[in-house]
Design an enzyme around this catalytic site. Sequence first.
Site: not given
Length: 732
Positions: A354, A428, A452
Amino acid sequence: MLRDVQTVVIGAGAVGGTVAAHLVEAGEDVLLCDVDPVHVDALNAHGLRVVGPVRELTVPVRAALPADLPDRVERAVVAVKSHHTADAAALLRHRLAPEGHVLSLQNGMTTPALAEAVGADRVVVGFVNFGADLLEPGVVLLGNVATVRVGEPSGPVTDRVRAWARRLPWAEATDNIDGYRWSKEAYGAMLFATAVSDLTIADALADPRYRPLMLGLAREVVGLARAQHPPVRLEAFDGFDPDDLEGSLDRLVRFNRASAKVRTGVYRDLAVRHRRTEVDDLAGLGGRLTGHVVAVVRAIERGARRCEVANLDLLAAHERLERLGRPLHAVVRALPAPARAADGPLLGVPVAVKDMMDVAGVPRGNGNPRAMLEPPATTDAPVVARLRAAAADVFATASLLEYAAGAPHPDLPEARLPVDPTRTAGGSSGGSAALVAAGVCPAALGTDTGGSIRIPAAYVGCVGFKPSHGVVPVDGVTALSPSLDHVGVLAADVATAARVLAVLGDVRPGAPRRAVDLRLGLLRAELDDPRVEPGVRAALEAGLQRLVAAGVTLVDVDAAPLQALHPTFEPILLFEAWAEHGERATADPTWFGPDTDRLLRLGATVAPSTYRAALDRRAALLPAADAVLDGLDGLLGPAVAFVAPTGTPLLDSPEGELEGLFSMTANLTGQPALSLPCGDAGGLPVGLQLAGRRGDDAGLLAVAAVVEQVLVGSPRPGPGPRRPGPVGGHAR
């Protein structure tokens, strides 16, 4: 100094040696020139010997080092590697007779360098595809008979082209030599890829795991050729047909299996001779996928990698990244030939991270266009360093919602659902989830503050594991709410998640479990919540029935002790998020997108006393929450109340509150939890959440492996550790 000579062959290796042997046999006056004094001495002492299945031939030859070339050369054949072209051209600049010319028998587009030295009108170009290799000083292997063409760079067939076609073995004249050269570039891109492994050419081309990579490389180069002005008219040769690349692979496998030369000269340069290759020629094409091959070759050249199948796994992941990941807006940056240990438990496993984790040399983008332009990180976050130390290839950074705060930046599209790109992959960690679900990579790192990791995993249909709080370090990772933040894994299956967690958090494998021995608590209140979509509930109920049928004992448990924690989530999250980002938001109100900025500013309204009270309340409730697991191996419930929507709902909207309703609990308790695929609703994936006792991550993974087996059957195997194969064999 040697006397003047009719033909000088510069480069007495595989191609030059084979051609020189045939010219000498035909009675031509030939002088071989090579930089290797041992090879030159062997040629002068014992002649040039050609061996192999095509024919056996030994001819007496004269050979010289470059310094001993005669002052005048009637014509020259240049057969050096492309990166030695400038040196060969310098030898001919003042030696080539006024009426003489040069024939290039090289890979790559070397004509300009030769033309600059001797004049463009004095260069003829050859195309050679027979398989030859220099076995030892004075001895050349000729592995097969294949296409040889000669032509003028400008096109028309001239008398000198016809003369060379008569002299050279198996040669024909052509008026489209560039068409052959560009086709060889496309085929050569595939050959370069085979060379970074320890597989033979035929085995690498035949392996279905690498077929999309090989086709992708060929298509890229073919596209570059046809984009030239004017477009290049590509030619077919020896099974390679630019208009039938799919069929070409099968034909090229047969062609190479029939050859005595089983590996490329690039492989031999890398694995045996440990010297520089012709990769600069491939780099000059400027393709994105060929660029990844170039990066791996150069890493092997400098000793940072070795020739092994793990390199092909990496290149195949890059091909999928471009073909499958970018259309889903899941990719921020590709990382060519990333640094890693030479061996380890994750060798051959490409992992995306990420884009809020420090990766040395890369900006920490945080889903924000301005952050993406900031200076790069100087060191890796510990989680990235641990992946590299385990020999994983950290090959890409994945997209995310801005600063993991629950909303995309308006200038950046959010990642899309692989099975339905009109829908979001979630937040996310949506980019990481999308890459795994699309089959780009078997694992990716994400972060989880209120769900997330597990929410996008449920949306896309992969495994999303949030470990116990503190098990995996969060240093070097952008914080949102430190007391709730976790780094975890999105993976193709539980086994892959466990392998990665063993590296990230030293989570040792738990003892294998059996379905009949499992006793799981069902959070019935969550499943029966009227806000759970009927299709989602039906998929979960069907999964629970399969578990019962397999022998799992399900026990309804009271969710009230867990739900009592929920009111503490918002004040903790908002207060800590403002503490982390409020200074920047205040100093530069334009830094964050409007939705993120608004969410962060809600934290400024949370009084410190309210925050401390929420922490105290959470601490007081944790013992009762922990007790829910007494006598149980885990807790089951929905991961999300609905399937993937078209866009991520805002955190402070009714839909946003519902989205994280079932996932936030594990962030408040710090217990491990994961989402597992559990069927579908209307063709869209549904996730089942499984939570365990805080600190018992290994035990939860063992239980999850059993549940996964019941729900989805044997998971598809991820790439396992790759071991280096033998070095050696014939090469081109």
